[in-house]
Design an enzyme around this catalytic site. Structure first.
Site, PDB file in Angstrom:
ATOM      1  N   SER A   1       3.647  -5.328 -10.210  1.00 22.10           N
ATOM      2  CA  SER A   1       4.881  -4.973  -9.485  1.00 22.10           C
ATOM      3  C   SER A   1       6.115  -5.491 -10.213  1.00 22.10           C
ATOM      4  O   SER A   1       6.644  -4.801 -11.101  1.00 22.10           O
ATOM      5  CB  SER A   1       4.811  -5.461  -8.045  1.00 22.10           C
ATOM      6  OG  SER A   1       4.673  -6.864  -7.981  1.00 22.10           O
ATOM      7  N   ARG A   2       6.512  -6.708  -9.928  1.00 22.79           N
ATOM      8  CA  ARG A   2       7.612  -7.343 -10.655  1.00 22.79           C
ATOM      9  C   ARG A   2       7.299  -8.837 -10.780  1.00 22.79           C
ATOM     10  O   ARG A   2       6.733  -9.437  -9.872  1.00 22.79           O
ATOM     11  CB  ARG A   2       8.947  -7.163  -9.911  1.00 22.79           C
ATOM     12  CG  ARG A   2       9.520  -5.761  -9.945  1.00 22.79           C
ATOM     13  CD  ARG A   2       9.968  -5.344 -11.342  1.00 22.79           C
ATOM     14  NE  ARG A   2      10.530  -3.997 -11.398  1.00 22.79           N
ATOM     15  CZ  ARG A   2       9.838  -2.891 -11.683  1.00 22.79           C
ATOM     16  NH1 ARG A   2       8.556  -2.946 -11.927  1.00 22.79           N
ATOM     17  NH2 ARG A   2      10.451  -1.715 -11.724  1.00 22.79           N
TER      18      ARG A   2
ATOM     19  N   MET B   1       0.840  -1.200   0.000  1.00 24.06           N
ATOM     20  CA  MET B   1       0.000   0.000   0.000  1.00 24.06           C
ATOM     21  C   MET B   1       0.878   1.254   0.000  1.00 24.06           C
ATOM     22  O   MET B   1       0.727   2.150   0.824  1.00 24.06           O
ATOM     23  CB  MET B   1      -0.928  -0.048   1.220  1.00 24.06           C
ATOM     24  CG  MET B   1      -2.129   0.856   1.156  1.00 24.06           C
ATOM     25  SD  MET B   1      -3.172   0.565  -0.265  1.00 24.06           S
ATOM     26  CE  MET B   1      -4.799   0.753   0.440  1.00 24.06           C
TER      27      MET B   1
ATOM     28  N   HIS C   1       4.709  -4.815 -19.669  1.00 26.02           N
ATOM     29  CA  HIS C   1       5.252  -3.889 -18.671  1.00 26.02           C
ATOM     30  C   HIS C   1       5.044  -2.432 -19.123  1.00 26.02           C
ATOM     31  O   HIS C   1       6.003  -1.700 -19.352  1.00 26.02           O
ATOM     32  CB  HIS C   1       6.741  -4.171 -18.418  1.00 26.02           C
ATOM     33  CG  HIS C   1       7.202  -3.641 -17.083  1.00 26.02           C
ATOM     34  ND1 HIS C   1       8.209  -4.195 -16.374  1.00 26.02           N
ATOM     35  CD2 HIS C   1       6.772  -2.594 -16.335  1.00 26.02           C
ATOM     36  CE1 HIS C   1       8.403  -3.523 -15.247  1.00 26.02           C
ATOM     37  NE2 HIS C   1       7.519  -2.531 -15.205  1.00 26.02           N
TER      38      HIS C   1
ATOM     39  N   GLU D   1      11.282 -10.741 -18.929  1.00 19.94           N
ATOM     40  CA  GLU D   1      10.446  -9.946 -19.842  1.00 19.94           C
ATOM     41  C   GLU D   1      11.211  -9.733 -21.135  1.00 19.94           C
ATOM     42  O   GLU D   1      12.312  -9.195 -21.088  1.00 19.94           O
ATOM     43  CB  GLU D   1      10.123  -8.593 -19.207  1.00 19.94           C
ATOM     44  CG  GLU D   1       9.128  -8.704 -18.075  1.00 19.94           C
ATOM     45  CD  GLU D   1       8.904  -7.403 -17.326  1.00 19.94           C
ATOM     46  OE1 GLU D   1       9.536  -6.395 -17.686  1.00 19.94           O
ATOM     47  OE2 GLU D   1       8.118  -7.400 -16.383  1.00 19.94           O
TER      48      GLU D   1
ATOM     49  N   ILE E   1       1.388   3.607  -5.277  1.00 23.37           N
ATOM     50  CA  ILE E   1       0.641   2.942  -6.351  1.00 23.37           C
ATOM     51  C   ILE E   1      -0.530   2.159  -5.760  1.00 23.37           C
ATOM     52  O   ILE E   1      -1.671   2.267  -6.230  1.00 23.37           O
ATOM     53  CB  ILE E   1       1.572   2.027  -7.185  1.00 23.37           C
ATOM     54  CG1 ILE E   1       2.638   2.869  -7.880  1.00 23.37           C
ATOM     55  CG2 ILE E   1       0.773   1.221  -8.214  1.00 23.37           C
ATOM     56  CD1 ILE E   1       3.721   2.084  -8.612  1.00 23.37           C
TER      57      ILE E   1
HETATM   58  O1  LIG Z   1       7.815   2.420 -11.954  1.00 24.58           O
HETATM   59  C1  LIG Z   1       8.195   1.279 -12.213  1.00 24.58           C
HETATM   60  O2  LIG Z   1       9.282   0.835 -11.810  1.00 24.58           O
HETATM   61  C2  LIG Z   1       7.379   0.397 -13.029  1.00 24.58           C
HETATM   62  O3  LIG Z   1       7.803  -0.673 -13.351  1.00 24.58           O
HETATM   63  C3  LIG Z   1       6.006   0.819 -13.450  1.00 24.58           C
HETATM   64  O4  LIG Z   1       5.400  -0.153 -14.241  1.00 24.58           O
END
Ligand SMILES: O=C(O)C(=O)CO
Length: 398
Positions: A313-314, A229, A362, A343, A232
């Site tokens: 996120s990742r 939280m 992404h 990716e 984003i």
């Molecule tokens: O801000 C970032 O690091 C991002 O990957 C947004 O998608």
């Protein structure tokens, strides 16, 4: 800087009207970025329908004089290296913003002219798509003062190592939150309402009647559990409110009551609680050793069979093999992913062919306005480092 052979070449190219060959000017310019700028200027001067050559030559000459004049003031500008940002490159418009404040050299030009650029570069601009911020590159940058990352996530940078070289690291957290939160909701909707599949059916030349059996799940009134939280995550909650969703969240640090009330969010004491009670689980955490593999077999098995996992996120936050199993076996309904690991995924990766998966490339920050603000933030961070001012977004080694 622009040299006189380049000026002559510019004039003669205008004369023969072969604008496409303007790129031949590149060899006269110190960097490709500068030649792009020159090419664009000449393009704006060159109107094939108007053949008042003398006027054009006059304008070009004026531009060249102006450039030479400008080059004197440019001498004080710091040098910035722009790391490779993937095969698609970066819009010229954004490079132009950088060029107003820096001498910009591309990674390719840098490597081809090491003797010239190595001692000059003080700033390295990079993004999470840049695989090139490695010790081997940093060793070529003895004057480097700052690695200025575009985006919030800095998991691709070895901050302790970079700091140990006396180099600062910065990122651009605030400016990316809204666009990234938008993508989370976009993915959530796309998965819940089968938007991508429906599009494919709509454009398929073999489609002769509309499907009536395709049923999505409700977004309005559902429960969204947000893991992470920060900025984003909070913006995702705000958007969820618009869909009358119940908002649960799990975070290292609990938000204050006022913040919770503003988005109607309920704090979960444990991740398990959130997973059990959510229709949509949205991952918005930073990638750290603690969040790597956060969602694995056990966590997926706690989710509702009607639930959807959304990850902005990742990729590494999710055990992808476990996710494939859960999607195949119906442990969860679907997944919507803006991020994967790696990716892009290898073309034969099972996630690419599962019908209950939506994957994007992404694109969390990919709007022109967000990227403008991101570049401006990268510039402000870098200039603050170089001028010894307070740095708006410094990332320190933990
Ligand atoms: O801000 C970032 O690091 C991002 O990957 C947004 O998608």
């Amino acid at each position: 800087m622009l040299t006189s052979p380049a000026c002559c070449c510019a004039l003669s190219l205008c004369h023969v009207g072969e604008f496409r060959r303007i790129r031949g000017l590149e060899r006269f310019c110190e960097s490709r970025m500068q030649s792009l700028c020159l090419a664009r200027c000449i393009r704006s001067l060159w109107a094939p329908a108007q053949t008042n050559l003398l006027l054009k030559l006059g304008k070009v000459q004026k531009y060249v004089n102006c450039q030479l004049q400008h080059s004197k003031t440019m001498e004080n500008k710091p040098w910035a290296l722009i790391s490779e940002i993937g095969a698609l490159g970066y819009p010229e418009e954004l490079i132009d913003i950088m060029m107003k404040r820096f001498h910009v050299v591309s990674h390719k030009d840098f490597l081809q002219n090491l003797q010239l650029y190595s001692p000059k570069v003080q700033v390295l601009f990079c993004w999470n798509t840049s695989p090139t911020v490695e010790p081997s590159l940093l060793r070529l940058l003895p004057s480097l003062k700052v690695v200025a990352n575009g985006g919030a996530g800095i998991n691709h940078l070895d901050v302790p190592y970079i700091n140990s070289l006396g180099v600062k690291v910065t990122n651009t957290p605030g400016v990316v939150s809204s666009a990234t939160a938008d993508i989370a909701l976009g993915l959530l909707l796309a998965s819940a309402r089968d938007i991508i599949t429906s599009h494919q059916i709509a454009v398929d030349p073999n489609t002769t009647s509309l499907p009536t059996s395709m049923m999505g799940v409700d977004v309005t009134g559902s429960t969204m559990g947000i893991v992470g939280m920060g900025d984003i995550g909070y913006k995702i909650a705000q958007r969820g409110r618009g869909f009358e969703m119940k908002i649960l969240y799990y975070n290292r640090r609990r938000r204050n009551v006022k913040e919770e009330q503003a988005v109607g969010a309920r704090y979960c004491q444990s991740l398990d609680e959130l997973l059990k009670d959510s229709d949509f689980v949205v991952l918005a955490v930073n990638l750290t050793p603690e969040t790597t593999g956060l969602i694995g077999h056990r966590e997926l098995s706690l989710m509702r069979s009607t639930a959807t996992l959304v990850n902005i996120s990742r990729g590494q936050v999710v055990d992808q093999d476990a996710l494939v199993d859960a999607l195949r076996s119906g442990t969860i309904r679907g997944a919507a992913l803006d991020v994967t690991y790696p990716e892009p995924l290898p073309r034969d990766h099972p996630l690419l062919s599962l019908p209950n998966v939506v994957i994007t490339t992404h694109i969390g920050t990919n709007t022109m306005n967000t990227c403008h603000r991101m570049v401006e933030s990268m510039i402000n961070n870098s200039l603050a480092v170089l001028t010894g001012q307070p740095i708006p977004n410094e990332v320190r080694a933990q």
